[in-house]
Scaffold this active site. Structure first.
Site, PDB file in Angstrom:
ATOM      1  N   HIS A   1      -6.132   3.574  -6.699  1.00  0.00           N
ATOM      2  CA  HIS A   1      -7.215   4.412  -5.633  1.00  0.00           C
ATOM      3  C   HIS A   1      -8.076   4.972  -6.764  1.00  0.00           C
ATOM      4  O   HIS A   1      -8.801   5.846  -6.695  1.00  0.00           O
ATOM      5  CB  HIS A   1      -6.963   4.664  -5.009  1.00  0.00           C
ATOM      6  CG  HIS A   1      -5.477   4.251  -3.888  1.00  0.00           C
ATOM      7  ND1 HIS A   1      -5.134   4.620  -3.215  1.00  0.00           N
ATOM      8  CD2 HIS A   1      -6.199   3.192  -3.988  1.00  0.00           C
ATOM      9  CE1 HIS A   1      -4.701   3.871  -2.515  1.00  0.00           C
ATOM     10  NE2 HIS A   1      -5.235   2.927  -2.314  1.00  0.00           N
TER      11      HIS A   1
ATOM     12  N   PRO B   1      11.530  11.522   2.468  1.00  0.00           N
ATOM     13  CA  PRO B   1      12.525  12.155   3.419  1.00  0.00           C
ATOM     14  C   PRO B   1      12.129  11.816   4.338  1.00  0.00           C
ATOM     15  O   PRO B   1      12.738  12.040   5.649  1.00  0.00           O
ATOM     16  CB  PRO B   1      11.677  13.753   3.010  1.00  0.00           C
ATOM     17  CG  PRO B   1      10.456  14.011   2.738  1.00  0.00           C
ATOM     18  CD  PRO B   1      10.072  12.309   2.038  1.00  0.00           C
TER      19      PRO B   1
END
Ligand code: APR
Length: 254
Positions: free
Chosen positions: A120, A223
């Protein structure tokens, strides 16, 4: 966590070609906000999806340019964490190791990684909107106000069009060379570590599936659950700064 770590180490011990695909969660513990977190300060009024598009820049160049100056300044004030350093250390543990990142903050390079594909673009690369003529980063330093503010972009010395950040906006194509290299690396890999990405933004989100289709194993370190989780070879519910140094230590790299 120990079971997941041991299983990840076992997979990596069998590998010689490894790719780390990273997203904004990789930089979160350095203090860089992820995209799907709420924006802070002045920018909390705007949706980043509204700021990171060519139309947003055409509609309000000062707001978009000011937001990127703020992100550029933010990236300069933070440092790579132990997870970034662990990825740089892991380059020495395999025949081939590369980082393919969606991040534009430059933290992998500052941590010492050498093989990096920036899908990007990068906040350090400013260029003009129409001609792509590069703009000297030292001049950006002079423009960046000490706090978040809307800043009218300067005009290109060559063609007069407004200066914009050298990052890929929604609706824009990724740099051709980066795409070709990322797809080749992943197709030839034995293992892809997918770290800190929500796996919802394409074409980068295609890469884990490309790896699986080519017979590679995919280890997700995040997570939270993501759309990739059900397809990953294994998922380690951990943060980048916690998990990656443990992998590097367990694989015996300095
Ligand atoms: N360690 C690992 N993962 C983390 C951590 C952490 N400390 N903190 C958050 N995450 C995870 C989140 O659970 C989430 O899955 O990182 C992911 C961040 O997701 P996004 O904010 O969507 O970032 P990313 O996936 O990189 O976005 C992709 O979207 O906005 C565009 O171009 C922008 O490159 C970006 C692309």
């Amino acid at each position: 966590m120990a079971g997941e770590r041991e299983r990840a180490v076992e997979v990596l011990r069998r590998a010689s070609r490894v790719v780390a695909l990273t997203g904004a969660g990789m930089s979160q513990e350095s203090g860089v906000p992820t995209f799907r977190d709420a924006l802070t300060g002045l920018w909390s009024r705007y949706d980043p999806m509204e700021l990171a598009t060519p139309d947003a820049f055409r509609r309000n160049p000062a707001r978009v340019f000011g937001w990127y100056l703020s992100r550029w300044r933010g990236a300069r004030t933070v440092s790579p964490h132990a997870g970034h350093v662990a990825l740089a250390r892991l380059e020495g543990a395999f025949g081939d190791f590369a980082v393919v990142t969606q991040n534009v903050d430059g933290l992998h390079r500052r941590a010492g990684s050498r093989e990096i594909v920036e899908l990007h673009g990068c906040l350090e690369a400013f260029r003009c909107f129409d001609g792509g003529h590069s703009f000297d980063i030292d001049r950006i330093e002079q423009l960046a106000p000490p706090e978040d503010a809307e800043v009218e972009p300067p005009a290109c010395d060559t063609c007069g069009s407004p200066i914009r950040p050298g990052v890929v906006w929604f609706g824009e194509t990724l740099p051709a060379g980066a795409v070709e290299r990322a797809w080749r690396l992943v197709q030839q890999s034995d293992v892809v570590l997918v770290i800190g990405t929500s796996a919802v933004v394409y074409p980068a989100a295609e890469l884990p599936g490309v790896a699986l289709a080519a017979g590679a194993e995919v280890i997700e370190i995040n997570p939270q659950e993501t759309p990739l989780t059900p397809r990953a070879t294994l998922t380690w519910r951990a943060t980048a700064a916690a998990a990656l140094p443990q992998l590097a230590d367990a694989l015996g790299v300095r």
